[in-house]
Design an enzyme around this catalytic site. Structure first.
Site, short mmCIF file in Angstrom:
data_model
loop_
_atom_site.label_atom_id
_atom_site.label_comp_id
_atom_site.label_asym_id
_atom_site.label_seq_id
_atom_site.Cartn_x
_atom_site.Cartn_y
_atom_site.Cartn_z
N ASP A 134 0.84 -1.19 0.00
CA ASP A 134 0.00 0.00 0.00
C ASP A 134 0.88 1.24 0.00
O ASP A 134 1.74 1.40 0.87
CB ASP A 134 -0.90 -0.02 1.24
CG ASP A 134 -2.08 0.91 1.09
OD1 ASP A 134 -2.49 1.19 -0.05
OD2 ASP A 134 -2.60 1.37 2.13
N HIS A 141 -4.65 13.52 1.14
CA HIS A 141 -4.89 12.59 2.24
C HIS A 141 -3.74 12.63 3.25
O HIS A 141 -3.96 12.69 4.47
CB HIS A 141 -5.08 11.17 1.70
CG HIS A 141 -5.15 10.11 2.76
ND1 HIS A 141 -6.27 9.91 3.54
CD2 HIS A 141 -4.24 9.19 3.18
CE1 HIS A 141 -6.04 8.90 4.39
NE2 HIS A 141 -4.82 8.45 4.18
N GLU A 206 -10.97 3.47 2.68
CA GLU A 206 -10.02 4.34 1.99
C GLU A 206 -10.14 4.11 0.49
O GLU A 206 -10.02 2.98 0.02
CB GLU A 206 -8.57 4.08 2.46
CG GLU A 206 -8.33 4.54 3.89
CD GLU A 206 -6.84 4.66 4.25
OE1 GLU A 206 -6.00 4.05 3.55
OE2 GLU A 206 -6.54 5.36 5.24
N GLU A 208 -8.94 4.00 -3.04
CA GLU A 208 -7.62 3.87 -3.68
C GLU A 208 -7.74 3.29 -5.09
O GLU A 208 -8.67 2.56 -5.40
CB GLU A 208 -6.71 2.95 -2.84
CG GLU A 208 -6.58 3.40 -1.39
CD GLU A 208 -5.39 2.80 -0.67
OE1 GLU A 208 -4.53 2.16 -1.31
OE2 GLU A 208 -5.33 2.97 0.57
N ASP A 240 -9.08 0.09 1.11
CA ASP A 240 -8.16 -0.26 2.20
C ASP A 240 -8.88 0.01 3.53
O ASP A 240 -8.63 0.99 4.22
CB ASP A 240 -6.91 0.61 2.05
CG ASP A 240 -5.91 0.44 3.18
OD1 ASP A 240 -5.88 -0.65 3.78
OD2 ASP A 240 -5.18 1.41 3.46
N ARG A 244 -9.54 2.96 12.61
CA ARG A 244 -8.75 4.13 12.99
C ARG A 244 -8.32 4.12 14.45
O ARG A 244 -7.25 4.62 14.78
CB ARG A 244 -9.56 5.41 12.74
CG ARG A 244 -9.98 5.60 11.31
CD ARG A 244 -8.79 5.69 10.39
NE ARG A 244 -9.21 5.88 9.01
CZ ARG A 244 -8.38 5.79 7.97
NH1 ARG A 244 -7.10 5.49 8.16
NH2 ARG A 244 -8.84 5.96 6.76
N GLN A 247 -5.51 1.71 14.72
CA GLN A 247 -4.35 2.30 14.04
C GLN A 247 -3.64 3.33 14.92
O GLN A 247 -2.41 3.32 15.03
CB GLN A 247 -4.82 2.95 12.73
CG GLN A 247 -3.71 3.48 11.85
CD GLN A 247 -4.24 4.02 10.51
OE1 GLN A 247 -5.43 3.95 10.23
NE2 GLN A 247 -3.35 4.55 9.70
N LYS A 260 -5.36 -2.63 9.52
CA LYS A 260 -5.59 -2.74 8.08
C LYS A 260 -5.70 -4.19 7.61
O LYS A 260 -6.26 -4.43 6.55
CB LYS A 260 -4.40 -2.12 7.32
CG LYS A 260 -4.07 -0.68 7.70
CD LYS A 260 -4.80 0.29 6.84
CE LYS A 260 -4.21 1.69 6.94
NZ LYS A 260 -4.88 2.63 6.01
N THR A 264 -9.04 -6.15 2.68
CA THR A 264 -8.82 -5.18 1.61
C THR A 264 -9.68 -5.65 0.44
O THR A 264 -9.54 -6.80 0.01
CB THR A 264 -7.34 -5.14 1.18
OG1 THR A 264 -6.53 -4.82 2.32
CG2 THR A 264 -7.11 -4.12 0.08
N GLU A 381 -11.29 11.80 7.15
CA GLU A 381 -11.14 13.16 6.62
C GLU A 381 -12.50 13.86 6.51
O GLU A 381 -12.63 15.01 6.90
CB GLU A 381 -10.47 13.09 5.24
CG GLU A 381 -9.06 12.54 5.27
CD GLU A 381 -8.56 12.17 3.89
OE1 GLU A 381 -8.67 10.98 3.52
OE2 GLU A 381 -8.07 13.07 3.18
#
Lengths: 434, 434
Positions: A134, A141, A206, A208, A240, A244, A247, A260, A264, A381
């Site tokens: 990744d 971001h 996420e 991507e 992804d 949070r 993390q 993570k 995926t 975000e």
């Protein structure tokens, strides 16, 4: 590539299809009803079965080699053939499927099994993923998240020199439509002295771009930036999924791990470099004062046409919205032009120390947020770290994902003189934690 | 396990062998001269060929199932069978190979091919590595390195709560004896404003225990701490080669990437849990004031006997030493008792969020340094960040590895009433950068 291409197909659903006109022809692995997994090509609402087509002898030369490799239950062998056979297959497919094709009657005589409806087929992972990496090339971001995790120091000094990436988990890459179980894990509650254990409360997506590696390199040998594009087999969408709260507690000093590695998701169709060629762009100019990339990351052709203009979309559907008959709500509209580094730069960087890439390896681009809130590629975000909930048309609010929520990614390319092409969807529904 | 075991083998080289007496019987993949890769068992200076033994019908029941699975060109299928068949195979092997075995004449009648000399065989990776994870459970290493990278904050607040780990690169795991090419990469020279590109100047080893995963788990389902040991197939030595200058520049915020992914070496022999059983120990008591592990990491049996007493050794041989007829120099002697977390805690943690483990997955323990300089498991620690060079008997000095240097890891277990067993070696020579 600069010429318009308005060819149509004798397969009616392909013409005007938002994703899969004759100009796209992405490859994937599907099972027809009652059949085993094999390679196919999306065309309109249908799938062109490469295994049946190969058995019927529809291709010759390098295209036949490619079609035979792509008839297996994964695209790894096809990816390993590289760009030449892939291009040959595309050309013969377009000839076979174009309006007015001399082959139309012959193909139709082969029966409906040659072109089953996508709705009747099950999609699988396009390839066995050897290693999954990744990246972190979405600069908006990186800025947004950096501000939340490190207010004084959002963008670290290496960001504009190094295409930052890290290794992810290959065993939990799943195809669109697979449910995603909310992970349990350790988190440190705000103000708490010690961590606690339980279901993640800050589950996120996420947005991507996925990049499928084609021909690899020998261990110890780098892929030069000028050759890097030839090592990419194609592109897809990648979610992804990220916990949070896990993390934030675990990621120092060695990076994200359990936050993570529970899942995926990738879209099933691999969109080729050839299909995306009309939508190439110059790499956006770096802001005044940004450093020049080091020579191993710099190639004139890559700077001139190494970026992509692909619109990326995030949608959310909650059970309440579904019960009220509401369509999924668009949460963000972004674009691959938000990548600070090109795909060729990622490939060159990944291999520059001799790391071996193999056919079927998967890269994620990193979250591709745009500069404004309507283009943010994660809830972290969009809700400013969970502080500003999103209001949904169902009257609900969301900071992070709730059980049974469904996240949907889509992507499209548009340009005058060409039909729109798309990536299909990357979907996942959240299951409650055990 | 608490009984002495002094049995001898009719294979003379096994008795008193520093690594491979009758009590060890590790498995690996080898090619005999002129033959194809297959599974075998190390016994003294020889290898017991499981493929020939299976063809000769030497095993029955679960042991036959295990031997057949281990006759393939990788041990993945054998690992997938789990602990029961592995134990059955061990018992029948010990019966066949023990001094006074009724089978001795029958085995000898099968000819020399059944027991080729290790010196005549080529070793391969024991298994196809699906995913490789590197942990960080050597607390002295974490303290030492933390002090160099973050003087104010050597051990981060999560360390004593979380078995910290991160994903590594599976494609570049190589077997002992494979050369390791010095990587090129980006580094920031001391005092420089911008990074430069070139061969790593701070190439290092890391002394680790390798852990091979046996039976896996379904995605979304955790492996409980009480079952975790049953999911481990065996153990080896692992060298997590590291480019310290690349690492320092790239590792924030997402962890090591090119600093580690150019190569990871493993020893060829998989030492089983059964062979290591006499060398189990209670997990060393945590220092006063350290937190209790969360319940998902706590199991009474694991605390009572989840640690290992394995002596670990690092040796270095330079071309000048070799030219002068000098033996490799021991740089460090450490022990697996320096692990702050047990292997069962690693397995339970890795899977607790639902991450899927698969047979043939590989864990590294993290660098297993001891508390004093003669037990440091990396040059970064032994030379205090490159500031205090080591003096070699050849008159040379080393801060980090030079081209053509060879690094050798060894490991042994000793206990009264048992013959010594060992892991064999994990070797690698540094080739110059391209």
């Amino acid at each position: 590539m600069s010429h318009a291409d308005t060819r149509r197909s004798w397969i009616a659903s392909a013409n005007g299809h938002p994703d899969f006109p004759l100009q796209n022809l992405p490859l994937g692995i599907f099972s027809p009803a009652g059949g085993t997994p094999r390679g196919g090509v999306a065309i309109g609402e249908q799938i062109f079965d490469l295994k049946l087509a190969t058995a019927a002898g529809l291709f010759d030369g390098a295209a036949a080699t490619a079609a035979e490799a792509a008839s297996a239950d994964s695209l790894n062998a096809f990816f390993a053939l590289g760009a030449g056979p892939r291009r040959a297959l595309r050309e013969q497919l377009q000839t076979l499927l174009a309006e007015g094709s001399a082959a139309q009657a012959r193909l139709q005589a082969l029966g409906a099994d040659l072109l089953p409806a996508q709705a009747d087929c099950q999609m699988h992972l396009p390839a066995r993923v050897g290693d999954y990496t990744d990246f972190y090339v979405g600069i908006h971001h990186a800025n947004n998240v950096g501000r939340l995790f490190r207010p004084d120091n959002p963008l670290l000094p290496n960001y504009k020199h190094v295409p930052i990436g890290y290794h992810g988990r290959a065993s939990t890459v799943v195809v669109s439509g697979s449910d995603v179980r909310r992970p349990n894990g350790q988190t440190l509650a705000p103000g708490a002295e010690a961590p606690s254990f339980g279901p993640s409360k800050r589950l996120d997506y996420e947005l991507e771009l996925g990049i499928w590696i084609g021909q690899g390199n020998a261990m110890g040998e780098a892929i030069g930036i000028g050759q890097a594009q030839e090592h990419v087999a194609g592109y897809g969408l990648l979610n992804d999924w990220s916990a949070r709260d896990v993390q934030a507690w675990e990621y120092q000093p060695l990076g994200p791990f359990l936050a993570k590695n529970f899942a995926t998701s990738v879209s099933p169709w691999v969109v080729t470099a050839e299909a995306l060629a009309p939508f190439r762009k110059a790499q956006p100019a770096r802001p005044e004062g940004d450093p020049q990339p080091l020579p191993y990351l710099l190639d004139a052709a890559d700077q001139a046409a190494g970026a992509f203009d692909i619109q990326l979309e995030v949608l959310l559907q909650t059970p309440a919205m579904k019960a009220q008959g509401m369509a999924p709500l668009r949460l963000a509209l972004s674009n691959t032009l938000n990548m600070y580094w090109t795909v060729a730069q990622m490939v060159a960087h990944h291999s520059v120390g001799g790391c071996k890439l193999q056919p079927g390896d998967l890269f994620g681009s990193g979250t591709l947020s745009g500069p404004s809130a309507d283009a943010f590629g994660s809830l972290l975000e969009s809700t400013f770290g969970g502080k500003q909930p999103l209001r949904l048309p169902s009257g609900e609010e969301r900071t992070f994902l709730q059980d049974d929520d469904e996240v949907i990614f889509r992507a499209h390319c548009q340009r005058d003189g060409y039909p729109q092409i798309g990536f299909g969807e990357c979907r996942g529904v959240i299951l409650p934690a055990h």
